[in-house]
Design a protein around this motif. Structure first.
Motif, PDB file in Angstrom:
ATOM      1  N   ILE A  20       0.898  -0.968   0.058  1.00 51.13           N
ATOM      2  CA  ILE A  20      -0.100  -0.022   0.042  1.00 51.13           C
ATOM      3  C   ILE A  20       0.754   1.188  -0.060  1.00 51.13           C
ATOM      4  CG2 ILE A  20      -1.806  -1.306   1.221  1.00 51.13           C
ATOM      5  CD1 ILE A  20      -1.228   0.253   3.964  1.00 51.13           C
ATOM      6  N   ASN A  41      -3.179  10.625   3.579  1.00 47.82           N
ATOM      7  CA  ASN A  41      -3.953   9.435   3.974  1.00 47.82           C
ATOM      8  C   ASN A  41      -3.405   8.522   5.129  1.00 47.82           C
ATOM      9  OD1 ASN A  41      -1.918   8.318   2.661  1.00 47.82           O
ATOM     10  ND2 ASN A  41      -2.896   6.715   1.788  1.00 47.82           N
ATOM     11  N   ALA A  53      -6.181   6.392   7.069  1.00 50.33           N
ATOM     12  CA  ALA A  53      -6.480   5.386   6.393  1.00 50.33           C
ATOM     13  C   ALA A  53      -5.457   4.154   6.554  1.00 50.33           C
ATOM     14  CB  ALA A  53      -7.001   5.578   4.896  1.00 50.33           C
ATOM     15  N   VAL A  54      -4.367   4.704   6.400  1.00 48.22           N
ATOM     16  CA  VAL A  54      -3.067   3.433   6.593  1.00 48.22           C
ATOM     17  C   VAL A  54      -3.195   2.917   7.972  1.00 48.22           C
ATOM     18  CG1 VAL A  54      -0.569   3.360   6.470  1.00 48.22           C
ATOM     19  CG2 VAL A  54      -1.659   4.699   4.816  1.00 48.22           C
ATOM     20  N   HIS A  69      -6.153   0.685   8.457  1.00 49.64           N
ATOM     21  CA  HIS A  69      -6.099  -0.776   7.740  1.00 49.64           C
ATOM     22  C   HIS A  69      -4.754  -1.638   8.492  1.00 49.64           C
ATOM     23  CE1 HIS A  69      -5.917  -3.304   4.096  1.00 49.64           C
ATOM     24  NE2 HIS A  69      -4.618  -3.244   4.080  1.00 49.64           N
ATOM     25  N   LEU A  74      -7.010   4.447   0.907  1.00 50.54           N
ATOM     26  CA  LEU A  74      -6.204   3.767   0.958  1.00 50.54           C
ATOM     27  C   LEU A  74      -5.741   3.213  -0.401  1.00 50.54           C
ATOM     28  CD1 LEU A  74      -4.646   2.004   3.227  1.00 50.54           C
ATOM     29  CD2 LEU A  74      -6.135  -0.050   2.612  1.00 50.54           C
TER      30      LEU A  74
END
Lengths: 247, 247
Positions: free
Chosen positions: B123, B129, B132-133, B136, B229
């Motif tokens: 990713i 972001n 989102a990282v 996840h 993501l």
């Protein structure tokens, strides 16, 4: 010439060849514990320290020179060698006038890489000889690379902290355009007042403290207890300053 | 299984193969500016971003896909390509429903290295972001490597700061025995409240600010402005979360 010489910090031997070290000074840094032990042995009167990268070479050179062989694995003296890697093993009463043949993997490799890449001089640095290193670098007025030996090529904090300690003291004499150097100086400033506590967080502390080496490691982050300048000359590290070798 | 997954930070692509990334997640980080631009383009509705490591490939894939070609050298759009590397060039009104073919050297190389070394997922991460990282990585509960793209293999601060921001948020979910991670977290904590000032000290700032990119760089260290993501799937980076691609 008014232009200041450059200073870079290299956080792993694998990154050394990215930097132009031709005609510059490379400071080999291996705080836990090779370069701390080298400074200490020379400070206590060792004639020279011969750094070698294998046990076989250590034994062989020990025979031809009559030197003291030294090296550790997992906190114990390596079979076939006489002594360990601890600075505490080399007081004046023992090491004065003698040759020390020291097995070190990370530091010796970096030293040879520096010579192969055209460095004009290789010295070793550690907290015990911090001031001697700084004074020399300022006096020489040449480009400098602070080379962290790392651990199996991985970035390590204790070598970066030493680089930071050097930079904090000599930054005004150099042009520094290098994120590794900014990081090293920040990390040193952040932790210089709690360094003996902070090193307990490092991966190397966890590897070595298991062998009861806490006092050893604290010595290795204490400034100027063995203030000599080890310089590499034809295979030997010899002291340019401080107590002369010879008994 | 109660054991936490591991987390390591890799400060240069040259050091990636030291770490076991098999079956783990690699986060490719290239804060200035590739991964910031990737997040922004996908957030604004790009169908996909195709990262390529050369101008020729960019032109060729642009033709076959009908995608927008993008790449910069020295602050200018590369001859033969249509757009630059700035996140500001990819608002929703322009990029929604389109393919972006992005030339990036450091980041794309690291991405391919990660795949070749057996990562189960790649990713991309950047401040735009960040959440989102982090969400996840916590949800996946797998080993993680935070891979800094660096600059021509040299350590850079902005990528380390992003790694530190991730670590500060998710550290309790991982076993972290890694000096690079300790350093990254320390550097982020030290500078998170003055990050827009601090980045002015970095080498990359000095390279890019000369081209009038100050606002761009400040955006690139601002959290969660493009919170998607980007996940690599068969040559494309696509968004798994947030605004779907397609117009």
């Amino acid at each position: 010439m008014n232009q200041k010489p450059s200073l870079f910090t290299v956080v792993s031997p694998r990154l050394l060849d990215i930097y132009d070290i031709s005609n510059g000074i490379v400071v080999v840094i291996d705080v836990f514990r090779a370069t701390s032990t080298i400074a200490t042995a020379l400070y206590n009167g060792a004639t020279r320290v011969i750094p070698v990268d294998s046990v076989d070479k250590c034994i062989q050179i020990g025979k031809t020179t009559g030197g003291i062989t030294a090296g550790e694995r997992d906190g114990k003296v390596i079979e076939g060698l006489a002594h360990g890697n601890s600075p505490a093993e080399y007081p004046r009463s023992f090491i004065a006038g003698k040759t020390l043949v020291l097995t070190t993997t990370n530091g010796t490799r970096l030293l040879h890489m520096a010579l192969n890449n055209g460095a004009s001089e290789v010295i070793t640095g550690s907290f015990p000889n911090l001031s001697a290193v700084c004074d020399h670098l300022v006096a020489q007025n040449k480009n400098v690379v602070l080379g962290c030996s790392a651990w199996k090529d991985r970035f390590n904090l204790e070598d970066a902290l030493f680089a930071g300690a050097v930079i904090e003291r000599i930054r005004d004499h150099f042009a520094i355009h290098c994120d590794s150097s900014l990081m090293a100086e920040d990390m040193y400033r952040l932790h210089k007042n709690d360094i003996k506590q902070f090193i307990r967080k490092t991966t190397h502390w966890h590897r070595l403290a298991a062998y009861g080496l806490e006092a050893d490691l604290e010595y290795c982050v204490t400034a100027d207890q063995a203030n000599v300048l080890p310089v590499y000359r034809n295979g030997d590290l010899v002291s340019l300053t401080g107590p002369a070798g010879g008994s």
